[in-house]
Design a protein around this motif. Structure first.
Motif, PDB file in Angstrom:
ATOM      1  N   CYS A 104       0.572  12.938  -9.518  1.00  0.00           N
ATOM      2  CA  CYS A 104       0.376  11.645 -10.189  1.00  0.00           C
ATOM      3  C   CYS A 104       0.674  10.483  -9.247  1.00  0.00           C
ATOM      4  O   CYS A 104      -0.011   9.459  -9.289  1.00  0.00           O
ATOM      5  N   ARG A 122      -5.217  10.858 -14.444  1.00  0.00           N
ATOM      6  CA  ARG A 122      -3.755  10.776 -14.418  1.00  0.00           C
ATOM      7  C   ARG A 122      -3.147  11.531 -15.601  1.00  0.00           C
ATOM      8  O   ARG A 122      -2.157  12.246 -15.460  1.00  0.00           O
ATOM      9  N   ARG A 135      -5.383   4.768  -6.317  1.00  0.00           N
ATOM     10  CA  ARG A 135      -6.124   4.421  -7.534  1.00  0.00           C
ATOM     11  C   ARG A 135      -7.406   3.636  -7.241  1.00  0.00           C
ATOM     12  O   ARG A 135      -8.467   3.947  -7.778  1.00  0.00           O
ATOM     13  N   ILE A 148      -2.363   9.742  -7.240  1.00  0.00           N
ATOM     14  CA  ILE A 148      -3.354   8.982  -8.016  1.00  0.00           C
ATOM     15  C   ILE A 148      -2.965   7.512  -8.030  1.00  0.00           C
ATOM     16  O   ILE A 148      -3.809   6.635  -7.835  1.00  0.00           O
ATOM     17  N   ASP A 149      -1.682   7.240  -8.229  1.00  0.00           N
ATOM     18  CA  ASP A 149      -1.211   5.854  -8.259  1.00  0.00           C
ATOM     19  C   ASP A 149      -1.442   5.159  -6.916  1.00  0.00           C
ATOM     20  O   ASP A 149      -1.926   4.031  -6.867  1.00  0.00           O
TER      21      ASP A 149
END
Length: 157
Positions: free
Chosen positions: A8, A49, A15, A11-12
Motif C-alpha cells: 500500500c 489500494r 499514485r 501505491i501511495d
C-alpha cells in the motif's frame, strides 16, 4: 530491476504514475475516447489500494529502487470449476519497455499462481495490440475465446 509484491505504501508513493498509467489503459478501452479516463483511473487506483489492504488481488510491481516502473494486477477466479488467475491490468512505463520488464512480471505472476496451486492464467487483450499478443503467446497463452462488442442502436421501422 526488482519484481515484488506491491505494498500500500508503494501505491501511495507512486499514485500519480499509477493513475496516468491506468488512464492510458482505460483510454484504449473506451470507444468514445472521453475525458472520463482520469476520473475512472482515480477510482481504479482507490480500488487497487483497497484490494491491496484486503489481500483480494495479486499486485506485482517492477521497481527500480522505490520507483514503480510497471505493474501487474490480477485476481483468482473460477471458470467452469477451474481456478485461474485473471490478469486484469498490466502496464509497463514506456521508458522501461523492451527491457524484459513485462516478461519478468509475467514470470512473477506465474510463480504466484504456482504457489497458490493454480494451473492457469487468463487475460483480455485488444486485438490490435500485436506486441502484447506476441508476448503472451511467447509465455504459452492461446486465444481461446473472441470477445466481441457492438453498438446498441435501435432503428425505428
Amino acid at each position: 530491476m526488482q519484481i515484488r509484491k506491491i505494498l500500500c505504501t508503494d501505491i501511495d508513493k507512486n499514485r500519480e504514475a499509477i493513475i496516468l498509467w491506468l488512464a492510458e489503459l482505460i483510454k484504449t478501452s473506451l470507444s468514445d475516447n472521453s475525458d472520463r479516463c482520469i476520473e475512472i483511473a482515480e477510482k481504479k487506483a482507490e480500488d487497487m489500494r483497497s484490494f491491496c489492504l484486503d489481500g483480494s488481488a495479486r499486485l506485482l510491481g517492477a521497481f527500480e529502487g522505490e520507483k514503480l516502473c510497471g505493474f501487474l494486477w490480477a485476481y483468482k477466479h473460477t471458470v467452469f470449476g477451474e481456478d485461474k488467475i485473471h490478469i486484469t491490468q498490466f502496464y509497463v512505463d514506456r521508458e522501461y519497455r523492451n527491457c524484459g520488464v513485462a516478461s519478468a512480471l509475467l514470470d512473477g505472476i506465474k510463480r504466484v499462481a504456482h504457489e497458490m496451486g493454480v494451473r492457469f492464467l487468463d487475460l483480455n487483450v485488444k486485438a490490435d495490440n500485436l506486441a502484447a499478443r506476441r508476448l503472451y503467446k511467447k509465455f504459452g497463452f492461446t486465444e481461446d475465446f473472441v470477445h466481441m462488442t457492438g453498438d446498441v442502436e435501435v432503428t425505428e421501422c
